[in-house]
Structures are given as C-alpha cells and as structure tokens.
Design a protein around this motif. Structure first.
Motif, PDB file in Angstrom:
ATOM      1  N   VAL A 132       0.835  -1.205   0.000  1.00  0.00           N
ATOM      2  CA  VAL A 132       0.000   0.000   0.000  1.00  0.00           C
ATOM      3  C   VAL A 132       0.871   1.256   0.000  1.00  0.00           C
ATOM      4  O   VAL A 132       0.547   2.253  -0.650  1.00  0.00           O
ATOM      5  CB  VAL A 132      -0.968  -0.028   1.212  1.00  0.00           C
ATOM      6  N   LYS A 133       1.988   1.217   0.687  1.00  0.00           N
ATOM      7  CA  LYS A 133       2.898   2.374   0.765  1.00  0.00           C
ATOM      8  C   LYS A 133       3.902   2.409  -0.391  1.00  0.00           C
ATOM      9  O   LYS A 133       4.836   3.193  -0.361  1.00  0.00           O
ATOM     10  CB  LYS A 133       3.656   2.337   2.093  1.00  0.00           C
ATOM     11  N   SER A 134       3.709   1.530  -1.382  1.00  0.00           N
ATOM     12  CA  SER A 134       4.607   1.439  -2.552  1.00  0.00           C
ATOM     13  C   SER A 134       6.052   1.168  -2.152  1.00  0.00           C
ATOM     14  O   SER A 134       6.985   1.661  -2.791  1.00  0.00           O
ATOM     15  CB  SER A 134       4.519   2.718  -3.399  1.00  0.00           C
ATOM     16  N   LYS A 135       6.243   0.383  -1.110  1.00  0.00           N
ATOM     17  CA  LYS A 135       7.593   0.051  -0.648  1.00  0.00           C
ATOM     18  C   LYS A 135       7.981  -1.398  -0.929  1.00  0.00           C
ATOM     19  O   LYS A 135       9.136  -1.760  -0.763  1.00  0.00           O
ATOM     20  CB  LYS A 135       7.725   0.331   0.853  1.00  0.00           C
ATOM     21  N   LEU A 136       7.024  -2.225  -1.362  1.00  0.00           N
ATOM     22  CA  LEU A 136       7.311  -3.633  -1.595  1.00  0.00           C
ATOM     23  C   LEU A 136       8.219  -3.820  -2.813  1.00  0.00           C
ATOM     24  O   LEU A 136       9.224  -4.528  -2.738  1.00  0.00           O
ATOM     25  CB  LEU A 136       6.015  -4.437  -1.754  1.00  0.00           C
ATOM     26  N   VAL A 137       7.904  -3.163  -3.928  1.00  0.00           N
ATOM     27  CA  VAL A 137       8.701  -3.324  -5.153  1.00  0.00           C
ATOM     28  C   VAL A 137      10.143  -2.857  -4.937  1.00  0.00           C
ATOM     29  O   VAL A 137      11.077  -3.589  -5.274  1.00  0.00           O
ATOM     30  CB  VAL A 137       8.032  -2.622  -6.356  1.00  0.00           C
ATOM     31  N   PRO A 138      10.372  -1.670  -4.356  1.00  0.00           N
ATOM     32  CA  PRO A 138      11.764  -1.279  -4.112  1.00  0.00           C
ATOM     33  C   PRO A 138      12.520  -2.271  -3.219  1.00  0.00           C
ATOM     34  O   PRO A 138      13.712  -2.523  -3.429  1.00  0.00           O
ATOM     35  CB  PRO A 138      11.648   0.093  -3.434  1.00  0.00           C
ATOM     36  N   LEU A 139      11.819  -2.849  -2.267  1.00  0.00           N
ATOM     37  CA  LEU A 139      12.441  -3.851  -1.401  1.00  0.00           C
ATOM     38  C   LEU A 139      12.818  -5.098  -2.196  1.00  0.00           C
ATOM     39  O   LEU A 139      13.913  -5.643  -2.029  1.00  0.00           O
ATOM     40  CB  LEU A 139      11.475  -4.206  -0.261  1.00  0.00           C
ATOM     41  N   LEU A 140      11.955  -5.522  -3.099  1.00  0.00           N
ATOM     42  CA  LEU A 140      12.239  -6.680  -3.953  1.00  0.00           C
ATOM     43  C   LEU A 140      13.406  -6.393  -4.896  1.00  0.00           C
ATOM     44  O   LEU A 140      14.242  -7.263  -5.144  1.00  0.00           O
ATOM     45  CB  LEU A 140      10.991  -7.076  -4.747  1.00  0.00           C
ATOM     46  N   ILE A 141      13.474  -5.158  -5.386  1.00  0.00           N
ATOM     47  CA  ILE A 141      14.584  -4.778  -6.272  1.00  0.00           C
ATOM     48  C   ILE A 141      15.895  -4.777  -5.493  1.00  0.00           C
ATOM     49  O   ILE A 141      16.904  -5.329  -5.952  1.00  0.00           O
ATOM     50  CB  ILE A 141      14.312  -3.404  -6.927  1.00  0.00           C
ATOM     51  N   ARG A 142      15.916  -4.179  -4.301  1.00  0.00           N
ATOM     52  CA  ARG A 142      17.142  -4.148  -3.476  1.00  0.00           C
ATOM     53  C   ARG A 142      17.631  -5.555  -3.140  1.00  0.00           C
ATOM     54  O   ARG A 142      18.829  -5.799  -3.059  1.00  0.00           O
ATOM     55  CB  ARG A 142      16.898  -3.371  -2.176  1.00  0.00           C
ATOM     56  N   ALA A 143      16.697  -6.479  -2.945  1.00  0.00           N
ATOM     57  CA  ALA A 143      17.062  -7.866  -2.614  1.00  0.00           C
ATOM     58  C   ALA A 143      17.446  -8.663  -3.865  1.00  0.00           C
ATOM     59  O   ALA A 143      17.809  -9.830  -3.758  1.00  0.00           O
ATOM     60  CB  ALA A 143      15.907  -8.552  -1.891  1.00  0.00           C
ATOM     61  N   LYS A 144      17.318  -8.014  -5.052  1.00  0.00           N
ATOM     62  CA  LYS A 144      17.610  -8.661  -6.332  1.00  0.00           C
ATOM     63  C   LYS A 144      16.664  -9.831  -6.622  1.00  0.00           C
ATOM     64  O   LYS A 144      17.022 -10.793  -7.272  1.00  0.00           O
ATOM     65  CB  LYS A 144      19.074  -9.092  -6.423  1.00  0.00           C
ATOM     66  N   ALA A 145      15.450  -9.698  -6.101  1.00  0.00           N
ATOM     67  CA  ALA A 145      14.403 -10.675  -6.403  1.00  0.00           C
ATOM     68  C   ALA A 145      13.775 -10.349  -7.752  1.00  0.00           C
ATOM     69  O   ALA A 145      13.267 -11.236  -8.438  1.00  0.00           O
ATOM     70  CB  ALA A 145      13.343 -10.674  -5.317  1.00  0.00           C
TER      71      ALA A 145
END
Length: 195
Positions: A175-188
């Motif tokens: 909801v806070k649009s933070k999931l995608v950046p977290l997935l990118i940082r983890a290289k998922a």
C-alpha cells in the motif's frame, strides 16, 4: 556415578525419566521427532532408580529428571534441550532464508500465504516457498518463527534475508509502494515498470 556412566555408554541417546514426569515424555517425543531413538530409564520403575537419581543430582541435574545424555555427554534437563532445539531450528531457518532473495514460510491450507505468494510473484519474483506442514522439520521451524515474533506463524516472509513479517506487514509495504523497491534491493526482481 558408575551406574550412570555404564547406562549412558550403552546407547547414543539416553533419557533418565520418571513415569509421572510429563516433561520427560515431551523431551523424549522431541528427540524422536528428529529421528533419534532414545533409551529411556524410568527411575521409579527400575530397581536401582533411587541410586541413579542420587548420582544425577550429584552431576548437577536439578531437578533430577529429565536428564538427557547424547553421545555419553550430559546435555542437561528440559530447559537445556529446548534451548538447543530452538538453536538448531534457528540454524535451519537461517540456511533456508539464505538460499533465495525471497522466502515464504507457509502451510498448504493457508489461503493468506497463497495470496501473499501470488502478490510477490505478480512482480516477477520467484520466491522459495516452504510449506511447514509438509516438510520433515516443519514443527521445529514453526517454533522458531513463533520465537521470532511471527503471530500467526504463517505466512512468514523474508526478503533479502530479513524478516518482513506476515500478511499485514507485506500488504502495508504494498500500500505504501515500498514492496517493489524492497524486492529490487534484494535482487528478487530487476526492474519494474508497472505493466
């Protein structure tokens, strides 16, 4: 003391117990859940039980039962075995989490776990999913997840080897649009253009 040494030398896992001690029986069940066959001596049912109990007290067993020996080494009582078991489960959990950028612990009957997996997969991630009701050490892993604060125990989501939490925490990130950046940082996932 010699009688304890002699009994412990005979088998790889020995538990000194009393037939009325539910903790002794729980510890035996726990050890058996790892596939070990323990030899249990019920001190209240063997002729030299009082002598053995005195020897266990001299060894520092407080209370005298359960007293667990593995490979002829005195491990301790219920608290020590539970602590050791939790450490083993935490080690297993760490190894599983280190394998992939996204790891989800689930149960085959948990619809919320499946929804969280679908959400994460919708961004192109390929999470490792461990259904703890279907794997051999699932009960130990569930205890470790509970110890880490996962309430309920599933879904439990790790991204980049970090515990994110359960469904509520993942949905809050989305909801806070933070999931995608977290997935990118983890290289998922590598890139996300929103399509």
């Amino acid at each position: 003391m010699d009688v304890v040494t002699g009994l412990v030398a005979e088998k790889p896992v020995v538990i000194f117990s009393k037939s009325s001690c539910c903790m002794s029986h729980s510890i035996n069940s726990l050890i058996c859940s790892f596939g070990a066959n323990s030899t249990v001596y019920e001190l209240d049912q063997i002729p030299n039980g009082r002598q053995i109990e005195r020897a266990l007290l001299q060894l520092g067993c407080q209370p005298s039962v359960p007293a667990v020996f593995i490979g002829q080494e005195f491990i301790g009582g219920a608290n020590e075995v539970m602590s050791l078991q939790l450490q083993i489960a935490m080690d297993i959990l760490q190894r599983l989490v280190a394998e992939k950028p996204v790891v989800i612990f689930s149960k085959s009957t948990c619809c919320m776990s499946h929804s969280i997996r679908s959400l994460i997969c919708s961004f192109g991630a390929n999470p490792a999913v461990y259904e703890i009701d279907k794997i051999p050490n699932g009960q130990q892993i569930e205890r470790a997840l509970l110890q880490l604060g996962c309430r309920p125990s599933v879904p439990a989501v790790f991204i980049g080897q970090e515990l994110i939490g359960g469904a509520d925490e993942v949905m809050t990130l989305q909801v806070k649009s933070k999931l995608v950046p977290l997935l990118i940082r983890a290289k998922a996932i590598w890139l996300w253009n929103g399509n």
